[in-house]
Design a protein around this motif. Structure first.
Motif, PDB file in Angstrom:
ATOM      1  N   TRP A  92       1.060  -1.202  -0.044  1.00 28.86           N
ATOM      2  CA  TRP A  92       0.001   0.129   0.125  1.00 28.86           C
ATOM      3  C   TRP A  92       0.757   1.264   0.016  1.00 28.86           C
ATOM      4  N   SER A  93       0.300   2.378  -0.594  1.00 27.48           N
ATOM      5  CA  SER A  93       1.138   3.740  -0.560  1.00 27.48           C
ATOM      6  C   SER A  93       1.370   4.296   0.656  1.00 27.48           C
ATOM      7  N   LYS A  94       2.367   4.664   1.050  1.00 27.16           N
ATOM      8  CA  LYS A  94       2.506   5.284   2.277  1.00 27.16           C
ATOM      9  C   LYS A  94       2.170   6.762   2.180  1.00 27.16           C
ATOM     10  N   THR A  95       2.303   7.400   1.229  1.00 28.32           N
ATOM     11  CA  THR A  95       2.090   8.631   0.849  1.00 28.32           C
ATOM     12  C   THR A  95       0.876   9.240   0.141  1.00 28.32           C
ATOM     13  N   PHE A  96       0.093   8.192  -0.355  1.00 27.31           N
ATOM     14  CA  PHE A  96      -1.302   8.721  -1.005  1.00 27.31           C
ATOM     15  C   PHE A  96      -2.286   8.611   0.200  1.00 27.31           C
ATOM     16  N   LYS A  97      -3.002   9.756   0.329  1.00 28.70           N
ATOM     17  CA  LYS A  97      -4.190   9.898   1.356  1.00 28.70           C
ATOM     18  C   LYS A  97      -5.541   9.814   0.875  1.00 28.70           C
ATOM     19  N   GLY A  98      -6.255   9.086   1.408  1.00 27.08           N
ATOM     20  CA  GLY A  98      -7.799   9.079   0.968  1.00 27.08           C
ATOM     21  C   GLY A  98      -8.052   7.980   0.020  1.00 27.08           C
ATOM     22  N   PRO A  99      -9.163   7.854  -0.420  1.00 23.64           N
ATOM     23  CA  PRO A  99      -9.687   6.854  -1.317  1.00 23.64           C
ATOM     24  C   PRO A  99      -9.164   7.082  -2.702  1.00 23.64           C
ATOM     25  N   CYS A 100      -8.860   6.102  -3.348  1.00 28.66           N
ATOM     26  CA  CYS A 100      -7.986   6.304  -4.698  1.00 28.66           C
ATOM     27  C   CYS A 100      -8.958   6.359  -5.837  1.00 28.66           C
ATOM     28  N   SER A 101      -9.167   7.578  -6.535  1.00 26.82           N
ATOM     29  CA  SER A 101     -10.065   7.900  -7.406  1.00 26.82           C
ATOM     30  C   SER A 101      -9.406   8.508  -8.619  1.00 26.82           C
ATOM     31  N   SER A 102      -8.080   8.653  -8.544  1.00 23.06           N
ATOM     32  CA  SER A 102      -7.146   8.951  -9.763  1.00 23.06           C
ATOM     33  C   SER A 102      -5.928   7.950  -9.828  1.00 23.06           C
ATOM     34  N   VAL A 103      -5.875   7.197 -10.897  1.00 20.28           N
ATOM     35  CA  VAL A 103      -4.993   6.344 -11.076  1.00 20.28           C
ATOM     36  C   VAL A 103      -3.774   7.062 -11.369  1.00 20.28           C
ATOM     37  N   GLN A 104      -3.636   8.094 -11.885  1.00 18.69           N
ATOM     38  CA  GLN A 104      -2.532   8.813 -12.319  1.00 18.69           C
ATOM     39  C   GLN A 104      -1.748   9.382 -11.184  1.00 18.69           C
TER      40      GLN A 104
ATOM     41  N   GLY B 234       1.789   2.127  -9.991  1.00 18.82           N
ATOM     42  CA  GLY B 234       0.487   2.392  -8.971  1.00 18.82           C
ATOM     43  C   GLY B 234      -0.577   2.003  -9.614  1.00 18.82           C
ATOM     44  N   TYR B 235      -1.620   1.604  -8.791  1.00 23.13           N
ATOM     45  CA  TYR B 235      -3.021   1.208  -9.315  1.00 23.13           C
ATOM     46  C   TYR B 235      -3.922   1.367  -8.255  1.00 23.13           C
ATOM     47  N   CYS B 236      -5.308   1.524  -8.182  1.00 21.01           N
ATOM     48  CA  CYS B 236      -6.109   1.671  -7.351  1.00 21.01           C
ATOM     49  C   CYS B 236      -6.831   0.304  -7.180  1.00 21.01           C
ATOM     50  N   ALA B 237      -6.741  -0.108  -5.829  1.00 16.45           N
ATOM     51  CA  ALA B 237      -7.353  -1.463  -5.592  1.00 16.45           C
ATOM     52  C   ALA B 237      -8.397  -1.381  -4.454  1.00 16.45           C
ATOM     53  N   PHE B 238      -9.243  -2.430  -4.458  1.00 15.88           N
ATOM     54  CA  PHE B 238     -10.175  -2.347  -3.756  1.00 15.88           C
ATOM     55  C   PHE B 238      -9.700  -2.881  -2.246  1.00 15.88           C
ATOM     56  N   LEU B 239      -9.963  -2.078  -1.146  1.00 16.69           N
ATOM     57  CA  LEU B 239      -9.786  -2.747   0.323  1.00 16.69           C
ATOM     58  C   LEU B 239     -11.051  -2.673   1.088  1.00 16.69           C
ATOM     59  N   ARG B 240     -11.888  -3.642   1.102  1.00 19.47           N
ATOM     60  CA  ARG B 240     -13.033  -3.554   1.975  1.00 19.47           C
ATOM     61  C   ARG B 240     -14.173  -2.647   0.945  1.00 19.47           C
ATOM     62  N   ARG B 241     -14.480  -1.727   1.395  1.00 22.41           N
ATOM     63  CA  ARG B 241     -15.573  -0.910   0.789  1.00 22.41           C
ATOM     64  C   ARG B 241     -15.194   0.118  -0.340  1.00 22.41           C
ATOM     65  N   TYR B 242     -13.729   0.599   0.039  1.00 20.27           N
ATOM     66  CA  TYR B 242     -13.166   1.726  -1.082  1.00 20.27           C
ATOM     67  C   TYR B 242     -12.036   1.330  -1.810  1.00 20.27           C
ATOM     68  N   ARG B 243     -11.394   2.061  -2.717  1.00 21.20           N
ATOM     69  CA  ARG B 243     -10.553   1.990  -3.383  1.00 21.20           C
ATOM     70  C   ARG B 243      -9.143   2.584  -2.694  1.00 21.20           C
ATOM     71  N   ARG B 244      -8.041   2.065  -2.636  1.00 21.52           N
ATOM     72  CA  ARG B 244      -6.838   2.362  -2.148  1.00 21.52           C
ATOM     73  C   ARG B 244      -5.700   2.193  -3.154  1.00 21.52           C
ATOM     74  N   CYS B 245      -4.773   2.853  -2.819  1.00 25.93           N
ATOM     75  CA  CYS B 245      -3.626   3.056  -3.716  1.00 25.93           C
ATOM     76  C   CYS B 245      -2.699   1.995  -3.421  1.00 25.93           C
ATOM     77  N   SER B 246      -2.351   1.209  -4.364  1.00 25.30           N
ATOM     78  CA  SER B 246      -1.543   0.149  -4.271  1.00 25.30           C
ATOM     79  C   SER B 246      -0.131   0.207  -5.165  1.00 25.30           C
ATOM     80  N   CYS B 247       1.050   0.181  -4.782  1.00 24.00           N
ATOM     81  CA  CYS B 247       2.225   0.141  -5.537  1.00 24.00           C
ATOM     82  C   CYS B 247       2.935  -1.216  -5.859  1.00 24.00           C
ATOM     83  N   SER B 248       3.552  -1.209  -7.021  1.00 23.78           N
ATOM     84  CA  SER B 248       4.421  -2.568  -7.253  1.00 23.78           C
ATOM     85  C   SER B 248       5.521  -1.952  -7.791  1.00 23.78           C
ATOM     86  N   LYS B 249       6.491  -3.230  -7.767  1.00 23.60           N
ATOM     87  CA  LYS B 249       7.762  -3.050  -8.306  1.00 23.60           C
ATOM     88  C   LYS B 249       8.427  -4.632  -8.496  1.00 23.60           C
ATOM     89  N   PRO B 250       9.005  -4.831  -9.491  1.00 22.35           N
ATOM     90  CA  PRO B 250       9.861  -6.240  -9.746  1.00 22.35           C
ATOM     91  C   PRO B 250      10.532  -6.569  -8.486  1.00 22.35           C
TER      92      PRO B 250
END
Length: 77
Positions: free
Chosen positions: A27-39, A53-69
């Protein structure tokens, strides 16, 4: 015998080099609030050192999720 050892060693090296890298996901440590903007999520993740980074569902709302190889996969809880 030495020739056989060299061939076996090279086969092991090639098999390790072809291993597919998995994505580490957190999960992103700097992105705050529900994820509504993928950019905005992607930009926050890149600033944290991830490659995407992309928006992923966590329970009832979308949260910012980060990935790297990475070699070992970290799954989200």
């Amino acid at each position: 015998m030495e020739q056989l050892f060299k061939v076996m060693f090279l086969l092991v090296l090639f098999s390790i080099g072809n291993a597919e890298a998995k994505d580490c996901v957190e999960w992103s440590k700097t992105f705050k609030g529900p994820c509504s903007s993928v950019q905005k999520c992607r930009d926050a993740c890149i600033s944290e050192g991830f490659t995407d980074g992309y928006c992923a569902f966590l329970r009832r709302y979308r949260r910012c999720s980060c990935s790297k190889p990475c070699l070992f996969n970290n799954y989200l809880p």
